[in-house]
Design a protein around this motif. Structure first.
Motif, PDB file in Angstrom:
ATOM      1  N   VAL A 199       0.825  -1.343   0.107  1.00  0.00           N
ATOM      2  CA  VAL A 199      -0.057  -0.053  -0.088  1.00  0.00           C
ATOM      3  C   VAL A 199       0.866   1.281   0.055  1.00  0.00           C
ATOM      4  N   ILE A 200       1.809   1.427   0.985  1.00  0.00           N
ATOM      5  CA  ILE A 200       2.525   2.430   1.227  1.00  0.00           C
ATOM      6  C   ILE A 200       3.681   1.936   1.762  1.00  0.00           C
ATOM      7  N   ILE A 201       5.012   2.589   1.320  1.00  0.00           N
ATOM      8  CA  ILE A 201       6.260   2.415   2.013  1.00  0.00           C
ATOM      9  C   ILE A 201       6.626   3.913   2.958  1.00  0.00           C
ATOM     10  N   ASN A 202       6.625   3.697   4.336  1.00  0.00           N
ATOM     11  CA  ASN A 202       6.829   5.025   5.053  1.00  0.00           C
ATOM     12  C   ASN A 202       8.210   5.456   4.908  1.00  0.00           C
ATOM     13  N   LEU A 203       8.926   4.292   5.174  1.00  0.00           N
ATOM     14  CA  LEU A 203      10.658   4.671   5.476  1.00  0.00           C
ATOM     15  C   LEU A 203      11.538   3.484   4.710  1.00  0.00           C
ATOM     16  N   MET A 204      12.361   3.987   3.990  1.00  0.00           N
ATOM     17  CA  MET A 204      13.321   3.030   3.310  1.00  0.00           C
ATOM     18  C   MET A 204      14.756   3.189   3.745  1.00  0.00           C
ATOM     19  N   GLY A 205      15.455   2.349   4.033  1.00  0.00           N
ATOM     20  CA  GLY A 205      17.046   2.662   4.561  1.00  0.00           C
ATOM     21  C   GLY A 205      17.984   1.510   4.189  1.00  0.00           C
ATOM     22  N   SER A 254      18.903   6.635   6.044  1.00  0.00           N
ATOM     23  CA  SER A 254      17.397   6.409   5.835  1.00  0.00           C
ATOM     24  C   SER A 254      16.628   7.652   5.313  1.00  0.00           C
ATOM     25  N   VAL A 255      15.591   7.185   4.541  1.00  0.00           N
ATOM     26  CA  VAL A 255      14.996   8.227   3.878  1.00  0.00           C
ATOM     27  C   VAL A 255      13.389   7.907   3.945  1.00  0.00           C
ATOM     28  N   SER A 256      12.664   8.980   4.395  1.00  0.00           N
ATOM     29  CA  SER A 256      11.219   8.601   4.358  1.00  0.00           C
ATOM     30  C   SER A 256      10.596   9.141   3.208  1.00  0.00           C
ATOM     31  N   THR A 257       9.383   8.903   3.045  1.00  0.00           N
ATOM     32  CA  THR A 257       8.501   9.168   1.863  1.00  0.00           C
ATOM     33  C   THR A 257       8.386  10.536   1.344  1.00  0.00           C
ATOM     34  N   GLY A 258       8.501  11.405   2.520  1.00  0.00           N
ATOM     35  CA  GLY A 258       8.431  12.942   2.408  1.00  0.00           C
ATOM     36  C   GLY A 258       9.933  13.424   2.044  1.00  0.00           C
ATOM     37  N   GLY A 259      10.856  12.392   2.043  1.00  0.00           N
ATOM     38  CA  GLY A 259      12.370  13.151   1.679  1.00  0.00           C
ATOM     39  C   GLY A 259      13.129  13.364   3.040  1.00  0.00           C
ATOM     40  N   ILE A 289      15.894  12.724   5.323  1.00  0.00           N
ATOM     41  CA  ILE A 289      17.087  11.817   5.497  1.00  0.00           C
ATOM     42  C   ILE A 289      17.705  11.859   6.750  1.00  0.00           C
ATOM     43  N   ASN A 290      18.459  10.541   7.152  1.00  0.00           N
ATOM     44  CA  ASN A 290      19.113  10.424   8.261  1.00  0.00           C
ATOM     45  C   ASN A 290      20.506   9.790   7.950  1.00  0.00           C
ATOM     46  N   TYR A 291      21.508  10.113   8.436  1.00  0.00           N
ATOM     47  CA  TYR A 291      22.983   9.255   8.083  1.00  0.00           C
ATOM     48  C   TYR A 291      23.715   9.109   9.441  1.00  0.00           C
ATOM     49  N   ALA A 292      24.199   7.863   9.564  1.00  0.00           N
ATOM     50  CA  ALA A 292      25.291   7.779  10.636  1.00  0.00           C
ATOM     51  C   ALA A 292      26.326   8.492  10.493  1.00  0.00           C
ATOM     52  N   ASP A 293      26.890   9.126  11.638  1.00  0.00           N
ATOM     53  CA  ASP A 293      27.778  10.074  11.590  1.00  0.00           C
ATOM     54  C   ASP A 293      29.262   9.552  10.955  1.00  0.00           C
ATOM     55  N   ARG A 310      30.055  11.194   2.864  1.00  0.00           N
ATOM     56  CA  ARG A 310      30.823  10.036   1.822  1.00  0.00           C
ATOM     57  C   ARG A 310      29.577   9.383   1.434  1.00  0.00           C
ATOM     58  N   PHE A 311      28.471   9.034   1.952  1.00  0.00           N
ATOM     59  CA  PHE A 311      27.356   8.181   1.614  1.00  0.00           C
ATOM     60  C   PHE A 311      26.128   9.094   1.261  1.00  0.00           C
TER      61      PHE A 311
END
Length: 120
Positions: free
Chosen positions: A28-34, A49-54, A56-60, A65-66
Motif C-alpha cells: 500500500v505504502i512504504i513509509n521509510l526505506m533505509g 534512511s529516507v522517508s516518503t517525504g524525503g 534523510i538521516n545518516y550515521a555520523d 561520503r554516502f
C-alpha cells in the motif's frame, strides 16, 4: 513482499559502490526505506534512511561520503558510497517500513543482505 538488493562487491579504499534495493509485492505504502550494515562481531547499525517525504538521516560515520536516494514510483532505494574505507566492510541490508495490502499496520521488512568489502 520482497526486498531485492544489488550492487555489493569488493573495492579498494577510496573507491565507490552503489547499492540498490527494490521492494515488490502487494504494498500500500512504504513509509521509510533505509540501509543497515553488520560487520563481523558487531551489532547491526543504521547507515542511512529516507522517508516518503524525503527526510534523510545518516550515521555520523558516513556523513559526507554516502548519499541515500529514493524513487517512490519504483519503490527503490539507492545508496551511493564514495571514499570507502576498510571500516565500511560489512553486510549491508535494505530495510523498508511498509504497509502491505493484507495488513492493517506497517511492519519492517528486510532484504537478504549484500556484502561490501573494502581492502586497504
Amino acid at each position: 513482499v520482497q526486498l531485492v538488493e544489488s550492487g555489493g562487491g569488493l573495492v579498494h579504499a577510496g573507491g565507490s559502490l552503489r547499492l540498490s534495493c527494490a521492494a515488490s509485492g502487494s504494498i500500500v505504502i512504504i513509509n521509510l526505506m533505509g540501509w543497515y550494515r553488520q560487520a563481523p562481531g558487531k551489532q547491526r547499525e543504521l547507515v542511512a534512511s529516507v522517508s516518503t517525504g524525503g527526510t534523510i538521516n545518516y550515521a555520523d560515520s558516513v556523513k559526507g561520503r554516502f548519499t541515500i536516494s529514493r524513487d517512490n514510483a519504483k519503490n527503490t532505494v539507492y545508496l551511493q558510497m564514495n571514499n570507502l574505507k576498510p571500516e565500511d566492510t560489512a553486510v549491508y541490508y535494505c530495510n523498508a517500513y511498509l504497509l502491505p495490502t493484507w495488513s492493517v499496520s506497517a511492519s519492517n521488512y528486510w532484504g537478504q543482505g549484500t556484502q561490501v568489502t573494502v581492502s586497504s
